[in-house]
Design an enzyme around this catalytic site. Structure first.
Site, PDB file in Angstrom:
ATOM      1  N   GLU A 114      28.256   8.760  29.367  1.00 54.90           N
ATOM      2  CA  GLU A 114      29.677   9.128  30.121  1.00 54.90           C
ATOM      3  C   GLU A 114      29.477   8.015  31.608  1.00 54.90           C
ATOM      4  O   GLU A 114      28.619   7.491  31.858  1.00 54.90           O
ATOM      5  CB  GLU A 114      29.598  10.379  30.620  1.00 54.90           C
ATOM      6  CG  GLU A 114      29.743  11.409  29.264  1.00 54.90           C
ATOM      7  CD  GLU A 114      30.176  12.669  29.653  1.00 54.90           C
ATOM      8  OE1 GLU A 114      31.088  12.976  30.218  1.00 54.90           O
ATOM      9  OE2 GLU A 114      29.420  13.629  29.323  1.00 54.90           O
ATOM     10  N   HIS A 231      39.662  13.947  36.952  1.00 54.51           N
ATOM     11  CA  HIS A 231      39.236  13.679  35.733  1.00 54.51           C
ATOM     12  C   HIS A 231      40.412  12.770  35.286  1.00 54.51           C
ATOM     13  O   HIS A 231      41.554  12.726  35.424  1.00 54.51           O
ATOM     14  CB  HIS A 231      39.109  14.496  34.606  1.00 54.51           C
ATOM     15  CG  HIS A 231      38.252  14.173  33.680  1.00 54.51           C
ATOM     16  ND1 HIS A 231      38.742  13.373  32.575  1.00 54.51           N
ATOM     17  CD2 HIS A 231      37.003  14.339  32.831  1.00 54.51           C
ATOM     18  CE1 HIS A 231      37.664  12.992  31.543  1.00 54.51           C
ATOM     19  NE2 HIS A 231      36.663  13.435  31.917  1.00 54.51           N
ATOM     20  N   ARG A 275      34.524   8.465  38.372  1.00 53.12           N
ATOM     21  CA  ARG A 275      35.900   9.141  38.050  1.00 53.12           C
ATOM     22  C   ARG A 275      36.942   8.942  39.178  1.00 53.12           C
ATOM     23  O   ARG A 275      38.074   8.727  38.836  1.00 53.12           O
ATOM     24  CB  ARG A 275      35.712  10.596  37.785  1.00 53.12           C
ATOM     25  CG  ARG A 275      35.120  10.945  36.576  1.00 53.12           C
ATOM     26  CD  ARG A 275      34.916  12.474  36.206  1.00 53.12           C
ATOM     27  NE  ARG A 275      34.263  12.499  34.804  1.00 53.12           N
ATOM     28  CZ  ARG A 275      33.599  13.610  34.582  1.00 53.12           C
ATOM     29  NH1 ARG A 275      33.865  14.895  35.511  1.00 53.12           N
ATOM     30  NH2 ARG A 275      32.870  13.682  33.692  1.00 53.12           N
ATOM     31  N   HIS A 330      39.940  18.462  38.096  1.00 53.79           N
ATOM     32  CA  HIS A 330      38.747  18.824  37.086  1.00 53.79           C
ATOM     33  C   HIS A 330      37.531  19.484  37.773  1.00 53.79           C
ATOM     34  O   HIS A 330      37.394  20.638  37.233  1.00 53.79           O
ATOM     35  CB  HIS A 330      38.162  17.522  36.649  1.00 53.79           C
ATOM     36  CG  HIS A 330      37.238  17.576  35.541  1.00 53.79           C
ATOM     37  ND1 HIS A 330      37.610  18.286  34.421  1.00 53.79           N
ATOM     38  CD2 HIS A 330      35.951  17.088  35.432  1.00 53.79           C
ATOM     39  CE1 HIS A 330      36.216  18.233  33.552  1.00 53.79           C
ATOM     40  NE2 HIS A 330      35.567  17.537  34.335  1.00 53.79           N
ATOM     41  N   ARG A 365      31.228  14.197  41.666  1.00 50.57           N
ATOM     42  CA  ARG A 365      30.251  14.335  40.814  1.00 50.57           C
ATOM     43  C   ARG A 365      29.928  13.730  39.586  1.00 50.57           C
ATOM     44  O   ARG A 365      30.781  13.138  39.063  1.00 50.57           O
ATOM     45  CB  ARG A 365      30.458  15.869  40.360  1.00 50.57           C
ATOM     46  CG  ARG A 365      29.235  16.400  39.148  1.00 50.57           C
ATOM     47  CD  ARG A 365      29.737  17.894  38.767  1.00 50.57           C
ATOM     48  NE  ARG A 365      30.936  18.005  38.203  1.00 50.57           N
ATOM     49  CZ  ARG A 365      31.230  17.771  36.954  1.00 50.57           C
ATOM     50  NH1 ARG A 365      30.240  16.941  36.166  1.00 50.57           N
ATOM     51  NH2 ARG A 365      32.436  17.907  36.240  1.00 50.57           N
TER      52      ARG A 365
HETATM   53  C1  SIN Z   1      34.010  15.184  29.972  1.00 46.48           C
HETATM   54  O1  SIN Z   1      33.681  15.377  28.960  1.00 46.48           O
HETATM   55  O2  SIN Z   1      34.506  14.125  30.005  1.00 46.48           O
HETATM   56  C2  SIN Z   1      33.741  16.075  30.887  1.00 46.48           C
HETATM   57  C3  SIN Z   1      32.477  16.381  31.340  1.00 46.48           C
HETATM   58  C4  SIN Z   1      32.090  16.716  32.921  1.00 46.48           C
HETATM   59  O3  SIN Z   1      33.188  17.177  33.425  1.00 46.48           O
HETATM   60  O4  SIN Z   1      31.148  16.447  33.367  1.00 46.48           O
END
Ligand code: SIN
Length: 487
Positions: A114, A231, A275, A330, A365
């Protein structure tokens, strides 16, 4: 004091609250109050997974550095170090308890990637059902937890103690809207964040800043209130479905309605930048009149890897290869100020998970560090509660004598969410913040209403004021806090 078991109330049934309840159930008398049903929690919606440096080629130092970079170096380094180090152990412990994460054909754990992670390190389960699977797993271990669903906590009962104040119970509305009082030696807030504050958000519908407002009214210290994470990818129009960053981890790309892949050449991580960076860029695209999509045409086995998202797209009638998206509120990096054991500034009141601020996340975060936080700090809280020396035996009488709250005036929810989105959203300015604060000042949020819905909005208003005030004070942009006329 008698040798009776400690009476512990946990408020919130997400991963943090559920894990505390699981850990304490044999040694304490645990009541878990949850506003909706047991699975009504942001944890159950978490798709990506749990970041943990347990794979070969990874290290807690690398995880630490990635988290620090995402957090704009605003992180509390001690608690971040704890998060990544204990996080490794916590994930291993969960696996030993029997939690099954997805594995590759050769049996090795399948780590996802991610935003802003320099290496794939995200444990996932059932593809994108991770949060739900983990939460169900933990709740399946409940043997001695008294669960009360549909319980809306309206007040933390606090009395003056030697050097500070001390918690002794809670007041809540039960499923029949009757006012209940329950005495406790320890209260653990695990109520999550504040998604409902914003018109676009990825949160469960129950998440409305309740724990933050309860703590504020009880006199607990809050911190880092300006840091709200947005997000980049929520399914547009339908307005509820998160489109996991893990999709960009397997090659999905952001594209605008002019066919421009606008994140392609943006720094080291491109589409997988932090993000805050990606959300701002999407807003710039939208403000210049373009629509934004996630192009997943090169992601193989979409429905197998992301069954939850695939099902939601099917229900919404959306083509999985070109998903219309918008950024959305988010996660909250700020919260109730706690030390590494989850202790707040009110004696015997703990906070854990998103409602708490250990400072580990800094100003933004890192992806999938939130379920990790729930695992790590729930254990610290449970250990501290077990070691706690109680000095007072509270009785029901004190609670009955506590002052009754009054009903107050709150704004229309839709108007409030619109205004929050434009004033304390992704792009802020001192003029917009001042305007918002002026508008909020019409509402009396010091008192607590007894009506369920009204109360939720009061909590939102009270905490929106804190966010706006903190944002106004921070005149330079940092992480998720972006101020247009940066000094
Ligand atoms: C996601 O799956 O994009 C969200 C995961 C997160 O908020 O850490």
């Amino acid at each position: 004091m008698t040798a009776d078991k400690k009476r512990v109330i946990v408020i919130g049934s997400g991963l943090a609250g559920s894990r505390v309840a699981q850990f304490l159930q044999n040694d304490c008398e645990v009541t878990l109050l949850t506003k909706g049903k047991l699975l009504d929690a942001n944890s159950a919606l978490a798709q990506g997974g749990i970041a943990s440096a347990i794979g070969g080629g990874d290290s807690v130092d690398l995880h630490f550095q990635d988290s620090l970079l995402a957090g704009a170096h605003h992180n509390d380094k001690h608690n971040l170090r704890l998060l990544v180090t204990e996080g490794k152990r916590a994930a291993e412990e969960l696996i030993q308890e029997g939690m099954e994460f997805d594995r590759r054909a050769d049996g090795a754990l399948d780590f996802g990637l991610e935003g802003a992670h320099s290496i794939p390190r995200i444990l996932h389960a059932g593809g994108d059902f991770t949060g739900r699977k983990v939460l169900e797993f933990v709740q399946s271990k409940f043997k001695n937890v008294k669960v009360i669903e549909d319980a809306f906590v309206t007040q933390l009962l606090v009395r003056s103690a030697a050097n500070s104040s001390e918690i002794y119970g809670v007041r809540f509305l039960d499923a029949q809207n009757r006012e209940m009082v329950q005495i406790a030696d320890v209260v653990v807030l695990a109520t999550g964040g504040l998604g409902k504050m914003y018109k676009f958000n990825t949160n469960n519908f129950t998440i409305s800043a309740d724990g933050l407002a309860l703590a504020k009214r009880a006199g607990a210290q809050l911190r880092d209130m300006e840091f709200v994470q947005f997000h980049p990818t929520l399914l547009k129009n339908e307005g509820r479905t998160l489109i996991s960053e893990a999709l960009r981890g397997v090659g999905a790309k952001l594209v605008n309605s002019d066919d421009e892949y606008f994140m392609k050449n943006r720094g080291k991580y491109g589409d997988l930048s932090t993000r805050d960076v990606v959300s701002r860029e999407i807003i710039n695209q939208i403000n210049s009149g373009k629509d934004v999509f996630l192009d997943t045409s090169n992601c193989t086995n979409f429905a197998e890897k992301f069954p939850f998202i695939a099902e939601k797209l099917r229900e919404a009638g959306v083509n999985t290869e070109l998903i219309p998206i918008t950024p959305a509120a988010h996660f909250f990096m700020g919260g109730v100020y706690v030390d590494e054991f989850g202790r707040t500034s009110v004696q015997n009141l703990y906070a854990v998970g998103e409602v708490a601020s250990t400072g580990a996340h800094g100003a933004n975060r890192l992806a999938s560090n939130s379920l990790l936080e729930c695992l790590v700090f729930s254990k610290k809280v449970a250990e501290d509660v077990l070691n706690l020396q109680l000095t007072t035996q509270h009785t029901q009488i004190e609670a009955v004598q506590a002052t009754r709250p009054e009903i107050v005036y709150v704004p229309d929810l839709k108007e409030f969410q619109e205004r929050s989105w434009s004033s304390i959203g992704i792009m802020r300015s001192s003029a917009k913040l001042r305007d918002f604060l002026r508008w909020l000042s019409k509402f009396d949020t010091q008192k607590i209403a007894l009506d369920k819905c009204t109360n939720e909005q009061e909590n939102l208003v009270l905490i929106a004021r804190e966010i706006a005030a903190a944002s106004l004070k921070r005149t330079s942009s940092l992480g998720a806090h972006y101020i247009e006329e940066d000094t």
